[in-house]
Design an enzyme around this catalytic site. Sequence first.
Site, PDB file in Angstrom:
ATOM      1  CG  HIS A 198      -1.935   1.070   1.262  1.00 58.76           C
ATOM      2  ND1 HIS A 198      -3.284   0.823   1.449  1.00 58.76           N
ATOM      3  CD2 HIS A 198      -1.832   2.401   1.132  1.00 58.76           C
ATOM      4  CE1 HIS A 198      -3.953   1.956   1.428  1.00 58.76           C
ATOM      5  NE2 HIS A 198      -3.088   2.945   1.254  1.00 58.76           N
ATOM      6  CG  ASP A 215      -1.335   5.761   3.188  1.00 56.87           C
ATOM      7  OD1 ASP A 215      -1.753   5.460   2.057  1.00 56.87           O
ATOM      8  OD2 ASP A 215      -2.055   6.318   4.039  1.00 56.87           O
ATOM      9  CG  ASP A 216      -0.011   8.958   0.757  1.00 56.85           C
ATOM     10  OD1 ASP A 216      -0.121   8.887  -0.474  1.00 56.85           O
ATOM     11  OD2 ASP A 216      -0.917   8.634   1.556  1.00 56.85           O
ATOM     12  CG  HIS A 256      -7.840   3.889   0.744  1.00 55.88           C
ATOM     13  ND1 HIS A 256      -7.390   3.357  -0.422  1.00 55.88           N
ATOM     14  CD2 HIS A 256      -6.783   4.541   1.309  1.00 55.88           C
ATOM     15  CE1 HIS A 256      -6.108   3.672  -0.574  1.00 55.88           C
ATOM     16  NE2 HIS A 256      -5.715   4.384   0.467  1.00 55.88           N
ATOM     17  CD  GLU A 302      -6.785   6.838   5.675  1.00 61.31           C
ATOM     18  OE1 GLU A 302      -7.473   6.838   4.640  1.00 61.31           O
ATOM     19  OE2 GLU A 302      -5.613   7.265   5.707  1.00 61.31           O
ATOM     20  CG  HIS A 309      -1.683   6.405  -2.248  1.00 58.27           C
ATOM     21  ND1 HIS A 309      -2.938   6.371  -2.801  1.00 58.27           N
ATOM     22  CD2 HIS A 309      -1.800   5.906  -0.984  1.00 58.27           C
ATOM     23  CE1 HIS A 309      -3.795   5.887  -1.902  1.00 58.27           C
ATOM     24  NE2 HIS A 309      -3.133   5.597  -0.798  1.00 58.27           N
TER      25      HIS A 309
END
Length: 322
Positions: free
Chosen positions: A11, A270-271, A189, A192, A13
């Site tokens: 996961h 994630d990011d 998603h 969250e 992005h």
Amino acid sequence: MTSHLKKVELHCHLEGAAPPALTAAQAQKYGVDISAELRDGAYVWHDFASFLECYDKVSEVYRTEEDYALLTETYLDELAGIHTIYSELIVSPDHGKRIGLGADAYIAGICEGIRRAREKSGIEARLIVTGERHFGPESVIGAAEYAAKAANPLITGFNLAGEERMGRVADYARAFDIARDAGLGLTIHAGEVCGAFSVADALDAVRPSRIGHGVRAIEDLDLVKRLADLGTVLEICPGSNIALGVFPDFASHPLRRLKEAGVGVTISSDDPPFFHTSLKQEYEFAAGVFGFSDAEIDAMTRTAIEAAFVDEQTRKVLLARL
Ligand SMILES: Nc1ncnc2[nH]cnc12
Ligand SMILES: [Zn+2]
């Protein structure tokens, strides 16, 4: 220390992995004023909505096929440098359209980046096409149709990201039907920004094999049992959850409780630069903050390979490499 452990990430992005220094150089190249979103080498945002705005603005300075090849290669090289053997990147062909590059050139650039990185280190990677919830159901259906028709062997999954508070999962079910019919792996998603109900919605409307985050399922123990019984794997990103205030601190983060309840858990970033983290850091959190042993961390990495959106031959090779 987790530097010796093999790693897998399910996961991340792609645009969310953009190193601030690269984004600054890109902004300068295109004469884009990014000073509101990038200050002193760090991305600037203050809540989930402003994070998404910052993310979209940063994405705007990646404009050509070569920009995307470079971004992808840069991130995969970083992963390979910490013994990552497999990465799934969440990508938005829609974004390629929005910036005028076009979805095909956007994907071609990313595939070229994968090819370059793989040639150097052997790192294996696949793409998960995502729809962005805040662009509405029609745009998400468009993303699913693109992924379904692409017939690109590196596109193996479909996701729904973006503003979780917009609409309900059922509004996006048609997009997942298209992706499922095309044989793509499904993840979404949920749990969250919204509570346990969003995870239940995702299970009911999408029947995904994985859920992005899903951590707020902990608010409903019957739902936790349902996840464990179904074998739904969670792509957990602890550093992201803390940065976004989903949980106030690591002590209250449910990673360990979910694992002990029998839910399949995996670790991702994630990011990463947006949340001041990295895959390396997330593995360190698993060992240091959560107190998992090397064997427990390896078991999570194994779970990630078992849940990866790859063909069975590639899965076998990855399991052997672990
Ligand atoms: N953590 C996240 N949640 C939802 N959408 C996203 N897009 C990029 N990062 C995201
Ligand atoms: Zn995400």
